[in-house]
Scaffold this motif. Structure first.
Motif, PDB file in Angstrom:
ATOM      1  N   THR A 169     132.458 -26.527  26.364  1.00  0.00           N
ATOM      2  CA  THR A 169     133.858 -26.443  25.967  1.00  0.00           C
ATOM      3  C   THR A 169     134.667 -27.336  26.896  1.00  0.00           C
ATOM      4  O   THR A 169     134.624 -27.176  28.119  1.00  0.00           O
ATOM      5  CB  THR A 169     134.373 -25.006  26.015  1.00  0.00           C
ATOM      6  N   VAL A 170     135.366 -28.287  26.311  1.00  0.00           N
ATOM      7  CA  VAL A 170     136.196 -29.231  27.060  1.00  0.00           C
ATOM      8  C   VAL A 170     137.653 -28.773  26.926  1.00  0.00           C
ATOM      9  O   VAL A 170     138.133 -28.534  25.818  1.00  0.00           O
ATOM     10  CB  VAL A 170     136.038 -30.662  26.524  1.00  0.00           C
ATOM     11  N   THR A 171     138.350 -28.654  28.061  1.00  0.00           N
ATOM     12  CA  THR A 171     139.741 -28.211  28.063  1.00  0.00           C
ATOM     13  C   THR A 171     140.575 -29.186  28.868  1.00  0.00           C
ATOM     14  O   THR A 171     140.226 -29.511  30.005  1.00  0.00           O
ATOM     15  CB  THR A 171     139.871 -26.804  28.675  1.00  0.00           C
ATOM     16  N   GLY A 172     141.665 -29.678  28.279  1.00  0.00           N
ATOM     17  CA  GLY A 172     142.491 -30.647  28.977  1.00  0.00           C
ATOM     18  C   GLY A 172     143.919 -30.672  28.474  1.00  0.00           C
ATOM     19  O   GLY A 172     144.264 -30.036  27.468  1.00  0.00           O
ATOM     20  N   TYR A 173     144.751 -31.432  29.182  1.00  0.00           N
ATOM     21  CA  TYR A 173     146.191 -31.513  28.917  1.00  0.00           C
ATOM     22  C   TYR A 173     146.583 -32.891  28.395  1.00  0.00           C
ATOM     23  O   TYR A 173     146.808 -33.805  29.188  1.00  0.00           O
ATOM     24  CB  TYR A 173     146.966 -31.237  30.208  1.00  0.00           C
ATOM     25  N   PRO A 174     146.696 -33.074  27.082  1.00  0.00           N
ATOM     26  CA  PRO A 174     147.225 -34.345  26.575  1.00  0.00           C
ATOM     27  C   PRO A 174     148.660 -34.549  27.070  1.00  0.00           C
ATOM     28  O   PRO A 174     149.446 -33.598  27.143  1.00  0.00           O
ATOM     29  CB  PRO A 174     147.189 -34.160  25.052  1.00  0.00           C
ATOM     30  N   PRO A 187     127.176 -32.121  23.778  1.00  0.00           N
ATOM     31  CA  PRO A 187     127.200 -33.501  24.260  1.00  0.00           C
ATOM     32  C   PRO A 187     125.864 -34.184  24.036  1.00  0.00           C
ATOM     33  O   PRO A 187     124.838 -33.537  23.823  1.00  0.00           O
ATOM     34  CB  PRO A 187     127.498 -33.337  25.753  1.00  0.00           C
ATOM     35  N   GLY A 188     125.892 -35.508  24.088  1.00  0.00           N
ATOM     36  CA  GLY A 188     124.675 -36.294  24.012  1.00  0.00           C
ATOM     37  C   GLY A 188     124.720 -37.412  25.033  1.00  0.00           C
ATOM     38  O   GLY A 188     125.769 -37.688  25.623  1.00  0.00           O
ATOM     39  N   LEU A 189     123.607 -38.060  25.257  1.00  0.00           N
ATOM     40  CA  LEU A 189     123.548 -39.158  26.210  1.00  0.00           C
ATOM     41  C   LEU A 189     124.117 -40.440  25.593  1.00  0.00           C
ATOM     42  O   LEU A 189     123.746 -40.810  24.470  1.00  0.00           O
ATOM     43  CB  LEU A 189     122.117 -39.406  26.665  1.00  0.00           C
ATOM     44  N   HIS A 190     124.995 -41.101  26.330  1.00  0.00           N
ATOM     45  CA  HIS A 190     125.445 -42.448  25.974  1.00  0.00           C
ATOM     46  C   HIS A 190     124.540 -43.472  26.656  1.00  0.00           C
ATOM     47  O   HIS A 190     124.246 -44.517  26.086  1.00  0.00           O
ATOM     48  CB  HIS A 190     126.902 -42.639  26.422  1.00  0.00           C
ATOM     49  N   SER A 191     124.156 -43.153  27.865  1.00  0.00           N
ATOM     50  CA  SER A 191     123.218 -43.974  28.632  1.00  0.00           C
ATOM     51  C   SER A 191     122.548 -43.054  29.641  1.00  0.00           C
ATOM     52  O   SER A 191     122.806 -41.845  29.669  1.00  0.00           O
ATOM     53  CB  SER A 191     123.951 -45.115  29.348  1.00  0.00           C
ATOM     54  N   GLN A 194     125.580 -41.782  31.688  1.00  0.00           N
ATOM     55  CA  GLN A 194     126.811 -41.352  31.027  1.00  0.00           C
ATOM     56  C   GLN A 194     126.481 -40.428  29.851  1.00  0.00           C
ATOM     57  O   GLN A 194     125.526 -40.662  29.111  1.00  0.00           O
ATOM     58  CB  GLN A 194     127.595 -42.562  30.488  1.00  0.00           C
ATOM     59  N   GLN A 195     127.304 -39.397  29.687  1.00  0.00           N
ATOM     60  CA  GLN A 195     127.179 -38.508  28.540  1.00  0.00           C
ATOM     61  C   GLN A 195     128.469 -38.559  27.724  1.00  0.00           C
ATOM     62  O   GLN A 195     129.527 -38.940  28.235  1.00  0.00           O
ATOM     63  CB  GLN A 195     126.868 -37.076  28.996  1.00  0.00           C
ATOM     64  N   ARG A 196     128.371 -38.186  26.446  1.00  0.00           N
ATOM     65  CA  ARG A 196     129.515 -38.279  25.547  1.00  0.00           C
ATOM     66  C   ARG A 196     129.609 -37.030  24.690  1.00  0.00           C
ATOM     67  O   ARG A 196     128.610 -36.328  24.471  1.00  0.00           O
ATOM     68  CB  ARG A 196     129.406 -39.529  24.653  1.00  0.00           C
ATOM     69  N   VAL A 197     130.830 -36.730  24.232  1.00  0.00           N
ATOM     70  CA  VAL A 197     131.027 -35.601  23.340  1.00  0.00           C
ATOM     71  C   VAL A 197     132.091 -35.979  22.318  1.00  0.00           C
ATOM     72  O   VAL A 197     133.055 -36.680  22.639  1.00  0.00           O
ATOM     73  CB  VAL A 197     131.436 -34.325  24.122  1.00  0.00           C
ATOM     74  N   GLY A 228     136.905 -42.632  30.404  1.00  0.00           N
ATOM     75  CA  GLY A 228     136.839 -41.360  29.690  1.00  0.00           C
ATOM     76  C   GLY A 228     136.783 -41.517  28.193  1.00  0.00           C
ATOM     77  O   GLY A 228     136.505 -40.562  27.471  1.00  0.00           O
ATOM     78  N   GLY A 229     137.058 -42.733  27.700  1.00  0.00           N
ATOM     79  CA  GLY A 229     136.978 -42.971  26.263  1.00  0.00           C
ATOM     80  C   GLY A 229     138.133 -43.823  25.775  1.00  0.00           C
ATOM     81  O   GLY A 229     139.284 -43.597  26.142  1.00  0.00           O
ATOM     82  N   ALA A 230     137.840 -44.813  24.930  1.00  0.00           N
ATOM     83  CA  ALA A 230     138.862 -45.707  24.401  1.00  0.00           C
ATOM     84  C   ALA A 230     139.612 -45.096  23.230  1.00  0.00           C
ATOM     85  O   ALA A 230     140.667 -45.572  22.845  1.00  0.00           O
ATOM     86  CB  ALA A 230     138.220 -47.029  23.981  1.00  0.00           C
ATOM     87  N   THR A 231     139.069 -44.031  22.644  1.00  0.00           N
ATOM     88  CA  THR A 231     139.746 -43.336  21.557  1.00  0.00           C
ATOM     89  C   THR A 231     139.899 -41.867  21.920  1.00  0.00           C
ATOM     90  O   THR A 231     139.245 -41.366  22.837  1.00  0.00           O
ATOM     91  CB  THR A 231     138.958 -43.441  20.235  1.00  0.00           C
ATOM     92  N   ALA A 232     140.751 -41.177  21.188  1.00  0.00           N
ATOM     93  CA  ALA A 232     140.986 -39.755  21.449  1.00  0.00           C
ATOM     94  C   ALA A 232     139.880 -38.877  20.886  1.00  0.00           C
ATOM     95  O   ALA A 232     139.845 -37.676  21.162  1.00  0.00           O
ATOM     96  CB  ALA A 232     142.333 -39.331  20.849  1.00  0.00           C
ATOM     97  N   ASP A 233     138.976 -39.446  20.102  1.00  0.00           N
ATOM     98  CA  ASP A 233     137.978 -38.640  19.395  1.00  0.00           C
ATOM     99  C   ASP A 233     136.621 -38.568  20.072  1.00  0.00           C
ATOM    100  O   ASP A 233     135.812 -37.703  19.749  1.00  0.00           O
ATOM    101  CB  ASP A 233     137.785 -39.174  17.970  1.00  0.00           C
ATOM    102  N   VAL A 234     136.343 -39.484  20.996  1.00  0.00           N
ATOM    103  CA  VAL A 234     135.077 -39.483  21.728  1.00  0.00           C
ATOM    104  C   VAL A 234     135.398 -39.564  23.213  1.00  0.00           C
ATOM    105  O   VAL A 234     136.147 -40.439  23.643  1.00  0.00           O
ATOM    106  CB  VAL A 234     134.163 -40.656  21.323  1.00  0.00           C
ATOM    107  N   SER A 235     134.828 -38.634  23.977  1.00  0.00           N
ATOM    108  CA  SER A 235     135.070 -38.594  25.424  1.00  0.00           C
ATOM    109  C   SER A 235     133.757 -38.707  26.180  1.00  0.00           C
ATOM    110  O   SER A 235     132.698 -38.339  25.666  1.00  0.00           O
ATOM    111  CB  SER A 235     135.781 -37.286  25.805  1.00  0.00           C
ATOM    112  N   TYR A 236     133.859 -39.181  27.419  1.00  0.00           N
ATOM    113  CA  TYR A 236     132.679 -39.429  28.239  1.00  0.00           C
ATOM    114  C   TYR A 236     132.777 -38.684  29.563  1.00  0.00           C
ATOM    115  O   TYR A 236     133.841 -38.249  29.989  1.00  0.00           O
ATOM    116  CB  TYR A 236     132.529 -40.932  28.509  1.00  0.00           C
TER     117      TYR A 236
END
Length: 255
Positions: A169-174, A187-191, A194-197, A228-236
């Motif tokens: 569970t990822v919790t943050g303040y936009p 989550p899964g491995l990006h490399s 690095q992991q991504r969700v 942390g991610g170039a888009t709001a939909d995928v985070s690292y």
């Protein structure tokens, strides 16, 4: 980079947020256990556990918090009960004093305002801005003889876990909102490092957000690849390993 820049992403409408909130509240336990639903972002229910996550502010705004948070951090268990974890890029290059507000909502600090003291950034970040080192800790000053963990508790910081073994569970303040959002997914491995969700709505301000598994362990911190991610939909997040473990030990030893 999901920190200082104000996000251009639209706010959730109140209707959509309340609908998603009901869905997420009812299914959080199931999702943490790995049965879903996954990938649903909603405003976070205010609970004793969610109070461990908070926002970072310039110290000069401690009396006028609304609209000035820029990153997310969370309390992790430590012997002196005074440590938070966030992304290295949230603490680096900020000469001004900072404060941490756990459980921040709508301009209010229900668990107090805590001064950020000594900061612990890894060498890989300070010497080369290595995205594989984008995790950091800070020690908070006590208030009235109490550490922040005495007030809100803390999640365990754990390294060396297998990415994707459990949902997080990822919790943050936009930046665009005055309350935190949460999303659960696997989550899964990006490399190798690095992991991504995939979770929608994690825009500017969510850097430093903890990735907490169903055992109450922080197994990721939003940051790393593309800040942390170039888009709001995928985070690292950095895959938390030996460097992060050593840094945590240094911070935990600090009185």
């Amino acid at each position: 980079m999901k920190d200082t820049a104000r996000s251009s992403a639209p706010r959730f409408s109140l209707y959509a947020a309340s609908l998603l909130l009901a869905l997420t509240s009812a299914s959080a336990a199931a999702a943490d256990a790995g049965s879903g639903p996954f990938g649903v972002t909603a405003f976070t229910v205010a609970t004793a556990r969610s109070a461990r996550v908070g926002a970072l502010f310039p110290a000069g705004r401690r009396d006028h918090l609304r609209g000035s948070h820029f990153c997310t951090a969370s309390v992790v268990h430590s012997p002196h009960r005074n440590v938070i974890v966030t992304a290295a890029h949230c603490l680096d290059g900020r000469p001004d004093e900072l404060v941490f507000v756990p459980g921040y909502r709508d301009g209010r600090a229900p668990y107090g305002v805590w001064r950020v003291g000594r900061r612990f950034l890894p060498e890989g970040w300070t010497k080369g801005r290595d995205e594989d080192s984008d995790v950091a800790f800070a020690v908070l000053a006590d208030r009235g003889g109490e550490g922040v963990e005495d007030v809100v508790g803390g999640n365990r910081f754990v390294t060396g876990t297998a990415t994707g073994a459990t949902a997080v569970t990822v919790t943050g303040y936009p930046n665009a909102d005055e309350a935190p959002v949460s999303c659960t997914n696997k989550p899964g491995l990006h490399s190798r490092t690095q992991q991504r969700v995939e979770c929608p709505g994690f825009s500017g301000g969510t850097s430093g957000s903890p990735w907490v598994n169903g055992y109450g362990q922080v197994v990721g911190v939003l940051g790393g690849h593309q800040g942390g991610g170039a888009t709001a939909d995928v985070s690292y997040s950095v895959v938390l390993g030996a460097e992060a473990a050593a840094l945590y030990r240094d911070a935990a030893r600090d009185p």
